[in-house]
Design a protein around this motif. Sequence first.
Motif, PDB file in Angstrom:
ATOM      1  N   TYR A 155       0.845  -1.179   0.000  1.00 38.00           N
ATOM      2  CA  TYR A 155       0.000   0.000   0.000  1.00 38.00           C
ATOM      3  C   TYR A 155       0.890   1.241   0.000  1.00 38.00           C
ATOM      4  O   TYR A 155       1.848   1.325   0.770  1.00 38.00           O
ATOM      5  CB  TYR A 155      -0.913  -0.028   1.230  1.00 38.00           C
ATOM      6  N   LYS A 209      -3.686   8.687   8.709  1.00 33.01           N
ATOM      7  CA  LYS A 209      -4.872   8.385   7.915  1.00 33.01           C
ATOM      8  C   LYS A 209      -4.485   7.581   6.676  1.00 33.01           C
ATOM      9  O   LYS A 209      -5.179   6.646   6.296  1.00 33.01           O
ATOM     10  CB  LYS A 209      -5.553   9.693   7.504  1.00 33.01           C
ATOM     11  N   GLY A 263      -2.748   3.779   8.198  1.00 29.08           N
ATOM     12  CA  GLY A 263      -3.429   2.799   9.033  1.00 29.08           C
ATOM     13  C   GLY A 263      -2.574   2.333  10.188  1.00 29.08           C
ATOM     14  O   GLY A 263      -2.928   1.398  10.898  1.00 29.08           O
ATOM     15  N   GLU A 300      -5.980  -5.108   9.374  1.00 26.46           N
ATOM     16  CA  GLU A 300      -6.158  -4.114  10.432  1.00 26.46           C
ATOM     17  C   GLU A 300      -5.840  -2.718   9.897  1.00 26.46           C
ATOM     18  O   GLU A 300      -6.594  -1.772  10.098  1.00 26.46           O
ATOM     19  CB  GLU A 300      -5.247  -4.424  11.625  1.00 26.46           C
ATOM     20  N   ARG A 301      -4.714  -2.607   9.184  1.00 26.29           N
ATOM     21  CA  ARG A 301      -4.309  -1.288   8.688  1.00 26.29           C
ATOM     22  C   ARG A 301      -5.281  -0.779   7.628  1.00 26.29           C
ATOM     23  O   ARG A 301      -5.617   0.401   7.599  1.00 26.29           O
ATOM     24  CB  ARG A 301      -2.881  -1.352   8.143  1.00 26.29           C
ATOM     25  N   ARG A 341      -8.318   0.500   9.420  1.00 30.73           N
ATOM     26  CA  ARG A 341      -8.055   1.790  10.053  1.00 30.73           C
ATOM     27  C   ARG A 341      -8.099   2.898   9.000  1.00 30.73           C
ATOM     28  O   ARG A 341      -8.648   3.962   9.244  1.00 30.73           O
ATOM     29  CB  ARG A 341      -6.688   1.797  10.733  1.00 30.73           C
ATOM     30  N   ARG A 342      -7.506   2.621   7.851  1.00 34.09           N
ATOM     31  CA  ARG A 342      -7.518   3.640   6.788  1.00 34.09           C
ATOM     32  C   ARG A 342      -8.948   3.939   6.346  1.00 34.09           C
ATOM     33  O   ARG A 342      -9.307   5.067   6.052  1.00 34.09           O
ATOM     34  CB  ARG A 342      -6.711   3.151   5.578  1.00 34.09           C
ATOM     35  N   PHE A 386     -11.680  -2.327  20.301  1.00 32.32           N
ATOM     36  CA  PHE A 386     -10.372  -2.739  20.798  1.00 32.32           C
ATOM     37  C   PHE A 386     -10.489  -3.553  22.067  1.00 32.32           C
ATOM     38  O   PHE A 386     -11.420  -3.368  22.855  1.00 32.32           O
ATOM     39  CB  PHE A 386      -9.503  -1.504  21.077  1.00 32.32           C
ATOM     40  N   GLU A 391      -9.186   2.606  -2.412  1.00 30.59           N
ATOM     41  CA  GLU A 391      -8.491   3.656  -1.671  1.00 30.59           C
ATOM     42  C   GLU A 391      -7.897   3.157  -0.368  1.00 30.59           C
ATOM     43  O   GLU A 391      -6.994   3.777   0.178  1.00 30.59           O
ATOM     44  CB  GLU A 391      -9.474   4.786  -1.324  1.00 30.59           C
ATOM     45  N   TYR A 392      -8.446   2.073   0.166  1.00 29.93           N
ATOM     46  CA  TYR A 392      -8.046   1.648   1.504  1.00 29.93           C
ATOM     47  C   TYR A 392      -7.283   0.324   1.533  1.00 29.93           C
ATOM     48  O   TYR A 392      -6.491   0.085   2.434  1.00 29.93           O
ATOM     49  CB  TYR A 392      -9.272   1.498   2.413  1.00 29.93           C
ATOM     50  N   PRO A 445      -4.972  -2.951  -0.231  1.00 26.19           N
ATOM     51  CA  PRO A 445      -3.992  -3.230  -1.290  1.00 26.19           C
ATOM     52  C   PRO A 445      -4.715  -3.749  -2.524  1.00 26.19           C
ATOM     53  O   PRO A 445      -5.784  -4.364  -2.410  1.00 26.19           O
ATOM     54  CB  PRO A 445      -3.108  -4.328  -0.698  1.00 26.19           C
ATOM     55  N   MET A 446      -4.138  -3.492  -3.682  1.00 24.26           N
ATOM     56  CA  MET A 446      -4.890  -3.753  -4.909  1.00 24.26           C
ATOM     57  C   MET A 446      -5.230  -5.225  -5.131  1.00 24.26           C
ATOM     58  O   MET A 446      -6.151  -5.539  -5.855  1.00 24.26           O
ATOM     59  CB  MET A 446      -4.162  -3.179  -6.114  1.00 24.26           C
TER      60      MET A 446
END
Lengths: 603, 220
Positions: A22, A296, A299, B27-28, B31-32, B39, B85-86, B88-89
């Motif tokens: 990413y 942002k 992440g 998780e990442r 979050r994005r 949590f 957008e959030y 991985p492709m």
Amino acid sequence: MNKLEELFYKSEKPSRYIGGEYNSYMKEVTEETIRFAFAFPDVYEVGMSHLGLHILYNLLNKQENIYCERVFSPWIDLEQLMVENNIEISTIETQTSIKEMDFIGFTLQYELSYTNVLNMLKLGNIPLLSKDRDESYPIIIAGGSCSYNPEPLAEFIDLFVIGEAEESILELMELYKKVGRNKEEFLKEAIKIEGMYVPKFYDVAYGDDGKIISFKKNYDEAPDKIGKRIVEDFDNVFYPEKMIVPYMDVVHNRTVIEIFRGCTAGCRFCQAGMVYRPVREKSVEHIKESADILLKNSGYSEVSLSSLSTLDHSNIDELITKMIDDYEEKRIGISLPSLRLDSYSVDILKQIQKVRKTGLTFAPEAGTQRLRDVINKGVNEDNLFNTMESIFSLGWDRVKLYFMIGLPTETMEDVEAIADIVYKVKGIYRDNSSRNRLYLTISTACFVPKPKTPFQWERQDTVEELKEKEKYLNKRIKGKAFKYIYHDPYTTYIEGVFARGDRRLAKALIRAAELGMKFDGWHELFNYELWLKVFEETGIDPEQYTRKREYDEILPWDHIDTGVSKKYLINENEKSKNSETTNDCRSGCTGCGVNVSHLGEVC
Amino acid sequence: MPILRLKAKKNGRLRFLSHLESLKMLERSMRRAGVPLKFSNGFNPHPNISFASPLPVGSLSDYEIIDVDVINEFDFKEIISNQTEYFPMEFTLMDGYFIENEKSLMSQVTAADYLVKINADIESEDIKEAIETFLDKESVIIKKKTKRGRYIDVDIREQVQDLIFDDEVEMIFMRIDTGSVSNLKPLALLDQIIIVPHEKVDVLRTKLYKGEEGNLVELF
């Protein structure tokens, strides 16, 4: 799976090599595209934790017609598979052989990665020596903190970028657009840009005693001194809005904001503190804005506030309060790379621990007040013990104390004092903590005199001396509350040779590459005996480089100008011999010269 | 607290991620995307995200089922439509819905379907023959290492529910036991059918099932 991916699959950690992370860039390559491989001479997880990579990667990729890709050293398992299958080292992004690039830019962060630089060229089927590479090969450049003494790599690298690269790298790319792939002309034009060092325009002569007798340019247009570049308007300097998020666990799994550059403390052993002057800060608004965007866009659940001495930012309190207010809810932690030993640090820590309680690291550096004064580390025992008292009563159990051994003028008395401190800290824990869970890590690094510091003339401790000191501490620091970590003196010795080395070391590096030596920074792969053999075979006396030098000697790195004057460094070294301290330059200019050479005003 | 259950595809290079790396990646990404993650308590609060069945490194999947603990229900359709957008492709969210507390996904899974493609130079006929030979056996015992490091005998013939070479796609179709009670990995089965280096094999998971009253029911 393609052929290369089949090898990834067979390797120990495939996620090191796959790319597509990413925020990584996939760009279209056209005839106009300048292809730049940012090369980090170590494994992926180390390189991806390096802030400079993220800055330059994004800076270059923001430009039209430049595609910056990454290349790292494959770990030995993959390297072996690649060699067996005749596959060249390639970029992460597009799996293009690095030989196809216009530029390969190495970042030099530690001397023990030099063998990896050569090994990467070898794996790319690129001739090691600059003079053996014609136009069909990429132009090979290098930068990073080790380039303040570029000489050990002078025969291999076409051009060194000295100092901060955010502006100069773009000027260099502009030049390439104009000149094209004409190496000779490119290099001759490049030296007109400030901060560009082309080693082949200079000749070095050595005397019978092994010392340098002259360093002369052989091309009239070449500058006599190469001044480092600095970014003057640091508050508005380019900073990425997104950073690549690796799939694998890397050394630092977090996003980073650089809050200021330079350091005012003036510790005499510290190369970074000397070469990154003057101090330039970012405003709280910019830092917070950057942090918000990076979090942002990544992440990550942690942000590190990076600098040489983070708590010295003039508005650190305001910054941290703002961040905690905003991030507590989102469970975003703040990490500080280093802490000062004072009550101020404790107040900041109280705030930070609201989100996450991590271990704490402090660096008294030396055991006695005398030696701390010699190195100009502005800390006394009261600072240390009062800070320990506060953090233990606040409930911390895990503390790391960082010292150095082998410092100039050090005696066994100074070493013994390290152990005394450790036991005193244990006592403070007993008196101030309600628990019985102290976990005190004591780490000693071996001092290496670095170029461009007041100690650049000093003799380096021998392996035997360092071993003796470590042996003593290992015996004294025993108990279940302690963990003593010490540095391998053999790697320190080799590091010292290259840190203050000169061009003659090229022979040794070539021989080392022939013997397949690499990853010297990795204990399991470092081979001291083989290094000694390499030096012997190539007629190099390593002692020549770790010895004491005279003030009037020509030092291999004298032509590189950091803006800090030699006079200042000599004066600091003389003061150190009398344990005389120099004030932090925020409380009055200490006259290092950087304000004259770079700013033309008071910094 | 609601749980968001998602179905997703994992393609391309993401096949090289380990189970833990996949969890971190999710998780990442979440979050994005601003997912209101719930949590855990404690010193190091972490979100609760789990896969129905960990996918072995090297395998692809058209059928990953994921549970995510969230604070409240929200419009995740927006996240799915803007996922590039959030995420991985090579990770694609297909669909999702909210459920309330139920027993863990992992404990429900009983079987999985895989398509296995062999990229080495082996004739289809030879593969078919090898499959026949395997199916004709009454039992195929292999040594399996337990979590405690001991070895036990497992009859993998019993764990195979369906095994056939699909001529149309030229791939092996496997339906095999998967989950906490009985678990067989597709490559472990392949090893008993025919010898192929694993890097020459593409494994694609196409379905996961739970057992309900003796019948297999799709998990999602």
